[in-house]
Design an enzyme around this catalytic site. Structure first.
Site, mmCIF file in Angstrom:
data_model
loop_
_atom_site.group_PDB
_atom_site.id
_atom_site.type_symbol
_atom_site.label_atom_id
_atom_site.label_comp_id
_atom_site.label_asym_id
_atom_site.label_seq_id
_atom_site.Cartn_x
_atom_site.Cartn_y
_atom_site.Cartn_z
ATOM 1 N N LEU A 136 0.858 -1.318 0.073
ATOM 2 C CA LEU A 136 0.067 0.014 -0.083
ATOM 3 C C LEU A 136 0.851 1.185 -0.010
ATOM 4 O O LEU A 136 2.018 1.115 0.577
ATOM 5 C CB LEU A 136 -0.937 -0.128 1.104
ATOM 6 C CG LEU A 136 -2.064 -1.131 1.418
ATOM 7 C CD1 LEU A 136 -2.596 -0.997 2.837
ATOM 8 C CD2 LEU A 136 -2.990 -0.996 0.332
ATOM 9 N N ASP A 137 0.212 2.230 -0.417
ATOM 10 C CA ASP A 137 1.161 3.706 -0.523
ATOM 11 C C ASP A 137 1.322 4.054 0.798
ATOM 12 O O ASP A 137 0.586 3.611 1.783
ATOM 13 C CB ASP A 137 0.448 4.577 -1.149
ATOM 14 C CG ASP A 137 0.498 4.380 -2.832
ATOM 15 O OD1 ASP A 137 0.998 3.716 -3.245
ATOM 16 O OD2 ASP A 137 -0.604 5.091 -3.436
ATOM 17 N N GLU A 138 2.449 4.873 1.171
ATOM 18 C CA GLU A 138 2.544 5.172 2.458
ATOM 19 C C GLU A 138 1.282 5.679 3.300
ATOM 20 O O GLU A 138 1.373 5.507 4.406
ATOM 21 C CB GLU A 138 3.927 6.157 2.412
ATOM 22 C CG GLU A 138 4.369 6.713 3.698
ATOM 23 C CD GLU A 138 5.421 7.741 3.730
ATOM 24 O OE1 GLU A 138 5.791 8.087 4.655
ATOM 25 O OE2 GLU A 138 5.887 8.008 2.374
#
Length: 301
Positions: A136-138
């Protein structure tokens, strides 16, 4: 391929009872090889490797496979409270909070989810490597799936490749999304003008996002999204291209006055269990910040 019969874990060994097709055979080890290939869905090369390492044994009417080997962790433990959403001998699903990387992108980073999972394994007496199946993106929150052994890693990677792992997201986006916007089928490629950005591009990779409008507010919408593909920043790129950037997503044109980063959360994860192939469904409740944002948007109406 899967095993639907009874099984037990005995230390490092998975123990099953394969029945007469193995135990009544003249060459029981060859029959065990064929049985594992059929029921575990593994290649001859992998099974031969297990046999070469004495990782397959026959004991009475039982077949034992050494799936749960102790391993040396590769990440330094970083202790923090983790929200464990699902766990068994094969899989772990952990909630990733917004603002945390799934794994380090440079050597000096030590505060990632991978380090926190390493600490969890250590604190629970599990000598395991950290094997994430997806990312997942940060600044996207939601569930992250981990494999706890090489067999599970192999099976879940294959499930990911053939699109048997499903992820559902919710997002708050700018503007009123039309209920007629149900599928976004547009290729995504790199933006040559910005190293971090992606964009819709005719030469990009195939990307499909399914959209369902859940609620609308005075000038924003809550949408639920499912992905047929998993391109980098796919939801963010697609929704921005359709004129509805995610609230807080300044990289793709969103405004940060109501939310400090993209308002995107992984709400649901489902995957076939590596051993049984039964579908496991894991829900990840909204973080408090999402409830607060929804209240703010409702108050503006």
């Amino acid at each position: 391929m899967s095993w639907h019969g009874n099984w037990k874990r005995r230390g490092e060994w998975l123990e099953v009872t394969p029945g007469r097709e193995v135990m009544a055979s003249e060459d029981r080890m060859m029959a065990a090889h064929q049985w594992l290939a059929r029921h575990f869905g593994l290649s001859d090369k992998i099974i031969r490797g297990w046999m070469a390492e004495n990782g397959i044994q026959l004991a009475g009417d039982r077949l034992r496979v050494r799936l749960f080997r102790a391993e040396e962790p590769e990440y330094e433990p970083y202790y923090r409270e983790l929200n464990i959403l699902y766990e068994d001998d094969f899989c772990l699903v952990v909630h990733k909070p917004a603002g945390m990387l799934v794994h380090p992108t440079v050597k000096e980073q030590h505060l990632t989810l991978a380090h926190a999972v390493a600490a969890y394994y250590e604190s629970t007496g599990q000598r395991l490597r950290v094997r994430h199946i997806h990312r997942l993106d940060e600044h996207t929150s939601g569930p992250v799936l981990y494999a706890k052994n090489d067999f599970a890693h192999l099976k879940l990677d294959e499930a990911m490749r053939v699109k048997e792992i499903d992820r559902t997201y919710v997002a708050f986006v700018q503007g009123i999304v039309s209920p007629e916007l149900q599928v976004i089928d547009l290729p995504i490629g790199k933006d040559r003008h910005h190293k971090q950005r992606r964009r819709v591009s005719p030469t990009g990779q195939h990307a499909v996002t399914h959209v369902k409008v859940v609620e609308t507010y005075s000038n924003a919408s809550l949408v639920r999204l499912d992905l047929d593909t998993g391109r980098t920043h796919q939801i963010r790129v697609h929704m921005s291209h359709m004129g509805h950037p995610l609230i807080g997503d300044t990289l793709y044109g969103g405004q940060s006055s109501l939310f400090p980063y993209q308002a995107l959360h992984g709400e649901r994860l489902s995957f076939p269990h590596p051993l049984t192939a039964e579908r496991e469904v894991v829900e990840d409740p909204w973080p408090d910040s999402f409830h607060e944002l929804r209240s703010s948007l409702m108050a503006e109406e």
